[in-house]
Design a protein around this motif. Sequence first.
Motif, PDB file in Angstrom:
ATOM      1  N   THR A  47       5.950   0.628   3.939  1.00 19.04           N
ATOM      2  CA  THR A  47       6.221   1.999   3.534  1.00 19.04           C
ATOM      3  C   THR A  47       5.190   2.550   2.563  1.00 19.04           C
ATOM      4  OG1 THR A  47       7.657   1.203   1.746  1.00 19.04           O
ATOM      5  CG2 THR A  47       8.709   1.690   3.868  1.00 19.04           C
ATOM      6  N   SER A  48       4.335   1.707   1.996  1.00 19.31           N
ATOM      7  CA  SER A  48       3.385   2.153   0.987  1.00 19.31           C
ATOM      8  C   SER A  48       1.965   2.047   1.503  1.00 19.31           C
ATOM      9  CB  SER A  48       3.525   1.310  -0.291  1.00 19.31           C
ATOM     10  OG  SER A  48       3.149  -0.027  -0.039  1.00 19.31           O
TER      11      SER A  48
ATOM     12  N   ALA B 286       8.308  -4.101   7.930  1.00 14.98           N
ATOM     13  CA  ALA B 286       8.381  -2.716   7.479  1.00 14.98           C
ATOM     14  C   ALA B 286       7.341  -2.494   6.386  1.00 14.98           C
ATOM     15  CB  ALA B 286       9.776  -2.404   6.955  1.00 14.98           C
TER      16      ALA B 286
ATOM     17  N   ARG C  59      -0.427  10.563   4.009  1.00 15.87           N
ATOM     18  CA  ARG C  59      -0.926   9.202   4.187  1.00 15.87           C
ATOM     19  C   ARG C  59      -2.290   9.213   4.883  1.00 15.87           C
ATOM     20  NH1 ARG C  59       1.783   4.507   4.143  1.00 15.87           N
ATOM     21  NH2 ARG C  59       2.793   5.525   2.393  1.00 15.87           N
TER      22      ARG C  59
ATOM     23  N   GLY D  16       8.142   2.888  12.233  1.00 15.68           N
ATOM     24  CA  GLY D  16       8.062   4.236  11.688  1.00 15.68           C
ATOM     25  C   GLY D  16       7.771   5.286  12.741  1.00 15.68           C
TER      26      GLY D  16
ATOM     27  N   GLU E 148       0.009  -0.947   3.674  1.00 15.13           N
ATOM     28  CA  GLU E 148      -0.839  -0.704   4.835  1.00 15.13           C
ATOM     29  C   GLU E 148      -2.233  -1.266   4.624  1.00 15.13           C
ATOM     30  OE1 GLU E 148       0.814   3.225   7.160  1.00 15.13           O
ATOM     31  OE2 GLU E 148      -0.907   3.425   5.826  1.00 15.13           O
TER      32      GLU E 148
END
Length: 260
Positions: A9-10, A7, A53, A33, A14
């Motif tokens: 999320t930031s 996972a 993003r 996601g 990434e």
Amino acid sequence: MPDAAPAITSFRGEFRDFIGFVRRPHFTPRLPGRHAGCNSWQADWLPALSLRRMLRWALFLWLVNIVFLGPIALAAAGMGGAEHRLDFTNIPWLQALIWAPIVEELVFRYGLRRLAQALWVVPAGAIALFSGPTWAAVVLVAVIVLLCWWVGTLPAGRFAGALPWRMRRAYQARFFWAFHGSCLLFAGMHLHNFALNSTPYWLMPLLVLPQWLTGMVLGWLRVRRGIGASMLLHGLFNGGPLLIVWLVLRFVPDPTSLGM
């Protein structure tokens, strides 16, 4: 088989994933996601990333290109006498924001995850790419996209994008070369943006360093997030510099007054 994707999320997470992917590209599972209820085909075309993003990735590319790679490319152009072909008084907005992101992603990156479809998508897309945005080419691209969508709804099979296991494993074993080869071809194609004049061959790669980095980010995003995500980021990336040029030309009729 690779482990399930962690996972992330930031943006920092990434970015680390991107760096690791570039060092060792592999046919990984998608990052988590995706939209709820999406199958693999829908997830390929519906970006699961927020616009915020996407803008952060575009900002990253703009900053690196402006601060580091862009000056190198400009210096190489000055040394070799290369001149950019773009007419800044007649900015091709539709071509930069819609045509190029769709066609170039189909040609250079769609097949990274859809190898069986690439056998017909890449040649057809290349015809459209080198024809330019004529009406015939626009119709051809529309047909390609519609066929990609239709094939994606078919049961798994060779025509629908699945390969025999032996071919799939051979492709995975050579994915490093497929990924980086697509990035180099994408960058090399942008040499057409220049009138090279007497530029020596050894300087030419420096002219397209920004496109090389951009191609790696777009390729990573295509494999990890989907073709829709790479098309969207491609359009955002193209739009930023053109918007700046347009604003300068609109509000500063004489750019030489700014030392440009």
